[in-house]
Motif scaffolding. Structure first.
Motif, PDB file in Angstrom:
ATOM      1  N   UNK B  23     -55.824  66.613  -0.816  1.00  0.00           N
ATOM      2  CA  UNK B  23     -55.582  67.856  -1.549  1.00  0.00           C
ATOM      3  C   UNK B  23     -55.194  69.040  -0.707  1.00  0.00           C
ATOM      4  N   UNK B  24     -54.722  68.824   0.525  1.00  0.00           N
ATOM      5  CA  UNK B  24     -54.368  69.969   1.369  1.00  0.00           C
ATOM      6  C   UNK B  24     -53.163  70.725   0.806  1.00  0.00           C
ATOM      7  N   UNK B  25     -52.442  70.101  -0.125  1.00  0.00           N
ATOM      8  CA  UNK B  25     -51.312  70.810  -0.750  1.00  0.00           C
ATOM      9  C   UNK B  25     -51.645  71.254  -2.179  1.00  0.00           C
ATOM     10  N   UNK B  28     -52.175  68.329  -6.905  1.00  0.00           N
ATOM     11  CA  UNK B  28     -50.812  67.965  -7.295  1.00  0.00           C
ATOM     12  C   UNK B  28     -50.781  67.078  -8.540  1.00  0.00           C
ATOM     13  N   UNK B  29     -51.944  66.614  -8.970  1.00  0.00           N
ATOM     14  CA  UNK B  29     -52.000  65.804 -10.190  1.00  0.00           C
ATOM     15  C   UNK B  29     -51.534  66.586 -11.410  1.00  0.00           C
ATOM     16  N   UNK B  70     -56.029  60.113  -9.942  1.00  0.00           N
ATOM     17  CA  UNK B  70     -55.208  60.982 -10.801  1.00  0.00           C
ATOM     18  C   UNK B  70     -55.252  62.468 -10.415  1.00  0.00           C
ATOM     19  N   UNK B  71     -56.224  62.844  -9.606  1.00  0.00           N
ATOM     20  CA  UNK B  71     -56.317  64.250  -9.201  1.00  0.00           C
ATOM     21  C   UNK B  71     -55.080  64.683  -8.390  1.00  0.00           C
ATOM     22  N   UNK B  72     -54.560  63.721  -7.620  1.00  0.00           N
ATOM     23  CA  UNK B  72     -53.427  64.078  -6.740  1.00  0.00           C
ATOM     24  C   UNK B  72     -52.144  63.310  -7.021  1.00  0.00           C
ATOM     25  N   UNK B  73     -52.199  62.254  -7.855  1.00  0.00           N
ATOM     26  CA  UNK B  73     -50.987  61.489  -8.182  1.00  0.00           C
ATOM     27  C   UNK B  73     -49.994  62.425  -8.876  1.00  0.00           C
ATOM     28  N   UNK B  74     -48.748  62.487  -8.346  1.00  0.00           N
ATOM     29  CA  UNK B  74     -47.743  63.388  -8.910  1.00  0.00           C
ATOM     30  C   UNK B  74     -46.959  62.747 -10.053  1.00  0.00           C
ATOM     31  N   UNK B  75     -47.195  61.458 -10.270  1.00  0.00           N
ATOM     32  CA  UNK B  75     -46.502  60.782 -11.360  1.00  0.00           C
ATOM     33  C   UNK B  75     -45.068  60.420 -11.055  1.00  0.00           C
ATOM     34  N   UNK B  76     -44.766  60.129  -9.792  1.00  0.00           N
ATOM     35  CA  UNK B  76     -43.373  59.852  -9.421  1.00  0.00           C
ATOM     36  C   UNK B  76     -42.890  58.512  -9.969  1.00  0.00           C
ATOM     37  N   UNK B  77     -43.827  57.572 -10.193  1.00  0.00           N
ATOM     38  CA  UNK B  77     -43.440  56.299 -10.813  1.00  0.00           C
ATOM     39  C   UNK B  77     -42.985  55.226  -9.840  1.00  0.00           C
ATOM     40  N   UNK B  78     -43.050  55.505  -8.551  1.00  0.00           N
ATOM     41  CA  UNK B  78     -42.605  54.504  -7.565  1.00  0.00           C
ATOM     42  C   UNK B  78     -43.464  53.239  -7.680  1.00  0.00           C
TER      43      UNK B  78
END
Lengths: 407, 96
Positions: B23-25, B28-29, B70-78
């Motif tokens: 979470x340093x950024x 992002x979730x 899910x707190x940090x997953x950005x949902x990019x779908x890769x």
């Protein structure tokens, strides 16, 4: 201390050798200069214990020097004109990360069209990047300023990179006697490398990660604080260098014959020598004129200039770089500094793209300005173009009546 | 090479430094439009999704199978794209 006849480029190389630089990075083709050629030769012969990295562009050259500096090495690179513009992004990164680093810039005109001659458009383009920016007048000062640059950059009150400008060809490729200090003397004067942090594979530090906007704002503010602090450091370093090596230049600016002057010619770089000759011509006719030579564009010598200007009636500024659509760069700085004074100011844009400006031009321009101030009492003319001689018309300086295409 | 001296700055100093940590950024979730959902019956534990995830938000369970942070997953779908067993589906986030 042997005196040798050196080009400005070789004076830089000698200073880098004496400063015991460990990593040097360069893109070895135009617009690179004989600075790198000499340093490579020194490293090859073993007189300089440094890694010389050849990279694929100036962007990479500064990135490599800056990375080596982040890892703890005293690092150096040099460039000129278009090479410097190609570096521009990394110029910001190096300053923003607060890593001490030194770069020499052979100041040259920017294209199009291609041009290899002197002006200050390239280095002035870096004005707002957070680098300390010095401009030398002659080859001895080039050597001295480069050695001093490492001490300024690595001072814990500063921790900003330093750029040293030397005028293309006029200094870079012209030979003059240069007093080269001994290695022992420089070792005794230049402290070991200091920096705020070191990045190694083990240090687990990330530099430049996305940050809170407020934090980012405060990073800009802290760079400004360091710049202000650098004013004092530059003066201290100049004085200390003078005590050890016998040469001191006056810190952020040099004031030549300002003591009793009513007027001053203000400029930066090698043509200050011509302006000083013009001052002798003017003084022989009774005009009390001096030269304010700006040695550091950043940090800007605001306090010094205010103090000197309080004793003057007028300043004529000569700019070798222009912000098209506004004024010369120095004129803008001088005007904002002296806003609250009643001093007369004229900004003259001259010597762009290598067009020669000799003592006679300074003499004529300064005399005309002085006489106008004496007659009118107060003059503020921010934008005065001293066109190349063949474009000047008698009595109508700076007037071109038709569009021209030069093929 | 001689090591440099690391000396504290002597003026107000703020450099863009951080140390890597979850979470340093930021969280992002919150960026997600779709979220990856793992079907544990189809998941074979090959962990290719873990290898490809650019944000390190695929969590390997004790069984060797995976789940998502899910707190940090950005949902990019890769992860859904690379899964050889179609065990990860991208599902619309809330609202609908």
């Amino acid at each position: 201390m042997p005196v040798k006849v050196l080009t400005g480029n070789h004076a830089v190389a000698e200073a880098v050798r004496l400063s015991r630089v460990k990593v040097i990075a360069a893109y070895p083709i135009t617009p690179q200069t004989t600075i790198m050629e000499k340093l490579s030769e020194m490293a090859d012969k073993g007189v300089l214990d440094a890694r010389v990295l050849r990279v694929e562009s100036e962007h990479s050259a500064l990135a490599a020097a800056y990375a080596a500096a982040s890892a703890g090495a005293r690092a150096f690179t040099a460039t000129s004109s278009h090479g410097l513009l190609y570096m521009h992004e990394v110029v910001w990164w190096a300053a923003g990360s607060r890593i001490p680093l030194v770069m020499a810039v052979v100041t040259r005109a920017i294209g199009p069209p291609w041009n290899i001659h002197v002006d200050h458009q390239d280095i002035m383009d870096q004005r707002d990047t957070g680098w300390i920016i010095g401009i030398a007048q002659e080859n001895q000062e080039v050597l001295d300023m480069t050695i001093q640059a490492f001490r300024i950059s690595e001072d814990p009150r500063v921790y900003l990179p330093v750029m040293i400008g030397l005028d293309g060809f006029i200094l870079s490729h012209t030979s003059a006697p240069v007093d080269i200090p001994s290695q022992d003397e420089v070792d005794a004067w230049l402290p070991p490398r200091r920096q705020p942090y070191v990045i190694t594979p083990e240090s687990k530090i990330v530099m430049g990660n996305i940050s809170d906007d407020d934090e980012h704002f405060m990073m800009r503010y802290s760079m400004h604080v360091a710049m202000n602090e650098a004013k004092r450091v530059i003066k201290e370093v100049d004085e200390s260098y003078g005590k050890t090596f016998g040469r001191s230049y006056g810190g952020l600016l040099e004031c030549y014959k300002c003591e009793d002057a009513d007027y001053a010619i203000l400029l930066a770089g090698s043509w200050a020598g011509d302006a000083k000759t013009a001052v002798e011509m003017l003084r022989s006719e009774g005009y009390k004129v001096g030269v304010i030579r700006i040695r550091f564009i950043r940090p800007w010598p605001r306090e010094e200039l205010l103090e000197i200007a309080s004793r003057l009636k007028g300043i004529i500024v000569f700019d070798r770089a222009v912000s098209m659509g506004s004024t010369g760069i120095l004129l803008g700085e001088v005007s904002s500094t002296l806003y609250s004074t009643k001093i007369s100011i004229r900004g003259t844009i001259a010597g762009l793209t290598g067009v020669d400006v000799g003592p006679e031009a300074f003499y004529t321009q300064a005399k005309e300005f002085i006489e106008k101030v004496e007659q009118q009492g107060h003059v503020y003319e921010p934008l005065h173009w001293l066109l190349p001689p063949r474009y000047r018309r008698r009595g109508k300086p700076g007037k071109i009546e038709r569009a021209e295409v030069v093929m | 090479m001689q090591q440099p001296i690391i000396e504290e700055p002597r003026t107000y100093f703020k450099a863009p430094l951080s140390t890597p940590q979850p979470g340093s950024a930021g969280v992002t979730g919150a960026w997600r439009v779709k979220k990856p959902v793992v079907d544990p019956d189809k998941c074979t534990g090959c962990q290719i999704c873990w290898l490809y995830c650019p944000e390190d938000t695929i969590i390997i369970l004790d069984t060797g199978k995976v789940t998502v942070e899910y707190e940090y997953c950005k949902g990019c779908g890769i992860c859904a794209e690379v899964c050889p067993f179609n065990a990860i589906k991208m599902v619309d986030e809330g609202g609908a």
